[in-house]
Design an enzyme around this catalytic site. Sequence first.
Site, PDB file in Angstrom:
ATOM      1  CG  ASN A   1      -2.099   0.784   1.032  1.00  0.00           C
ATOM      2  OD1 ASN A   1      -2.329   1.665   0.162  1.00  0.00           O
ATOM      3  ND2 ASN A   1      -3.161   0.840   2.056  1.00  0.00           N
TER       4      ASN A   1
ATOM      5  CG  HIS B   1      -5.840  -0.080   9.600  1.00  0.00           C
ATOM      6  ND1 HIS B   1      -4.793   0.625   9.753  1.00  0.00           N
ATOM      7  CD2 HIS B   1      -6.198  -0.776   8.415  1.00  0.00           C
ATOM      8  CE1 HIS B   1      -4.174   0.280   8.313  1.00  0.00           C
ATOM      9  NE2 HIS B   1      -5.013  -0.369   7.627  1.00  0.00           N
TER      10      HIS B   1
END
Length: 433
Positions: A306, A336
Amino acid sequence: MDWLQLFFLHPVLFYQGAAFPFALLFNYLCITDSFSTRARYLFLLAGGGALAVAAMGAFAVLVFVPALGAVVLIHSLGPRHVHRPTFLFQMSWQTLCHLGLHYTEYYLQESPSTRFCITLSSLMLLTQRVTSLSLDIFEGKVEVASEAVGSESSLPKRLWKALPYCSYLLFFPALLGGPLCSFQRFQSRVQGPRSWDPRHSLWALTCGLQILGLECLKVAMRWAVSVGAGLTDCRHLQCVYVMWSMAGLFKLTYYSHWILDESLLQAAGFGSGFGGSTGEESFVPDADIWTLETTHKLSLFTRKWNHSTAQWLRRVFQQGRTWPLLQTFVFSAWWHGLHPGQVFGFLCWAVMVKADYLIHTFAKVSIRSQLMWLLYRTLTWAHTQLIIAYIILAVEARSLSSLWLLCNSYNSVFPMVYCILFFLLAKRKHKCN
């Protein structure tokens, strides 16, 4: 199999696909110079609003409010004071929304709404753009004329000044996914001239073939996972295969999503190789599949996984003087959502990266034989892939029961090996110093 059912029901793919024709239309109208600059900003903003309402329903308000709040803060605060309040406001809002998810999942014991999950994902991406923009202003890369609260300038004038920032925070090609696009690049592509590049068709074909290939691999991998044992009933070394195959399925899904998201940005003209201006920040794709699958260094895998998000995290915490690596991974768990599996997984990842640095530094000065070096690279490649599989399953597990199944299996041997080497090599380094 509960993890897989949650992960692969992704209506985001449908909405990203539905946005594709509008991205191509926007790029075409810019190439033919049919749009004024304001019209381009309005098209992107209106598209983002429409996509948010279609994908999130009433939950879209949870994205609109922090975006407008960030624009107000940007115009109200001076460049030297804009970053921290904006960052805290955005993360506080996102945390409250994540707490709502925790309440639904753990207290009410109910499955969260799909639209709410899409909203949380969009909020995480919005946090990236908000903090990237505020850092650009703080560092002097973007100049904003501060507007005092009691200013006498007319409301339409204020709205036109705020339009580029609202459009950037909510523009539809990056609303639901995609690599982080800086405000400088966004503004340059909106305001600058466009020209058609023949490589555009070749690029589109390549991306389409990549996605098709990944989806075929996913079908085969999903069948292998469905017919085999799970972590609840696997035995001994069989659990290693179960972990590797399930993590492989997650990785293939990530790769497919990243390529599709990148394709949408490219189709709208915000990607690489489409008439960018000199000095413009480079486009950073998220899916460098070759490097991710072939590297024997966990630290390199971490930097490339990512990729645009990894760069964003390093930028936010690169000036930290105390434990910047730990700060980065702790914040990643917070960003997250702070589920149990995410906290464990990201803290484990931080220790593994630290161990990886020490292991490869020691090997570089200790291994002389070419044959031993080849054997070392092979073993560390396999170990890197297995540790990453362990971390992926920990992060995706979320609940304590699923996390316990993973930790109580033979798979915990792989991170334990790196932990032991970390303490031994850290002690050796301390003695040498």
